[in-house]
Design an enzyme around this catalytic site. Structure first.
Site, mmCIF file in Angstrom:
data_model
loop_
_atom_site.group_PDB
_atom_site.id
_atom_site.type_symbol
_atom_site.label_atom_id
_atom_site.label_comp_id
_atom_site.label_asym_id
_atom_site.label_seq_id
_atom_site.Cartn_x
_atom_site.Cartn_y
_atom_site.Cartn_z
ATOM 1 N N ARG A 102 -10.630 -14.370 3.881
ATOM 2 C CA ARG A 102 -9.356 -14.851 3.327
ATOM 3 C C ARG A 102 -9.544 -16.064 2.424
ATOM 4 O O ARG A 102 -8.777 -16.297 1.516
ATOM 5 C CB ARG A 102 -8.376 -15.236 4.443
ATOM 6 C CG ARG A 102 -7.829 -14.081 5.244
ATOM 7 C CD ARG A 102 -6.695 -14.552 6.150
ATOM 8 N NE ARG A 102 -6.380 -13.606 7.185
ATOM 9 C CZ ARG A 102 -5.559 -12.572 7.045
ATOM 10 N NH1 ARG A 102 -4.990 -12.343 5.888
ATOM 11 N NH2 ARG A 102 -5.309 -11.773 8.061
ATOM 12 N N ASP A 132 0.835 -1.190 0.000
ATOM 13 C CA ASP A 132 0.000 0.000 0.000
ATOM 14 C C ASP A 132 0.880 1.254 0.000
ATOM 15 O O ASP A 132 1.196 1.789 -1.049
ATOM 16 C CB ASP A 132 -0.917 -0.059 1.223
ATOM 17 C CG ASP A 132 -2.082 0.889 1.150
ATOM 18 O OD1 ASP A 132 -1.933 1.990 0.588
ATOM 19 O OD2 ASP A 132 -3.163 0.559 1.668
#
Length: 178
Positions: A168, A106
């Site tokens: 997930r 990020d």
């Protein structure tokens, strides 16, 4: 693929399982070519990268090894950008070719810090492999030679990425509905 609900949020399809598998196979072929005659050590950053790391390693055909590390850089809900602790690195990486496997990069701050920590252990090389990169959020100059997808600044879930611990296990990637 259709809209799904994880916890209290709705998510729409973003990257299909087939798209992800195709890009992971392409990335593995590049790594195979770049490391022919070598035996790189893949360092998978837990927890998010475990699905990507498993699929990537299954597609790698050259000799290689894998180890799992965990880094701590969060306080509350945000990253400090500084690695407070590197856990799990028991391997001697001096003289080794190391490929750090991450699910998403990020800001790049944590990976930049991790590269410095690893460089102090005198590996032959340290390169980054990431499933996802958010170029619009990068706060540091970071070389990421192995990346599957550049994405916008959307909150995503699936394929190892979670929302409050859930999601997930989804085989595709979904983005939050604002």
């Amino acid at each position: 693929m259709e809209t799904i609900k994880v916890q209290d949020r709705l998510f729409t399809p973003f990257l299909s399982e087939a798209e992800i598998k195709g890009r992971v196979a392409e990335l593995a072929a590049r790594i195979d070519k770049d490391y022919v005659g070598k035996c790189p050590l893949f360092l998978a950053v837990l927890s998010g990268s475990f699905v990507f790391a498993a699929d990537l390693l299954r597609a790698i055909t050259i000799p290689c090894e894998i180890a799992f590390i965990r880094v701590s850089s969060y306080e509350g809900m945000g990253s400090t950008g500084q690695v407070k602790q590197l856990m799990g690195l028991k391997e001697d990486i001096a003289g080794r070719d190391v490929i750090v496997v991450e699910d998403i990069i990020d800001s790049g701050l944590t990976m930049k810090e991790l590269q410095g920590i690893l460089a102090a252990k005198q590996p032959a090389s340290v390169r980054l492999a990431s499933l996802l990169v958010k170029p619009g959020n990068m706060k540091v100059d970071l070389d990421i030679p192995y990346r599957c997808f550049d994405i916008p600044n959307d909150f995503i879930v699936g394929y190892g990425l979670d929302y409050d611990g859930q999601g997930r296990n989804l085989p595709a990637i979904y983005k939050v509905v604002e």
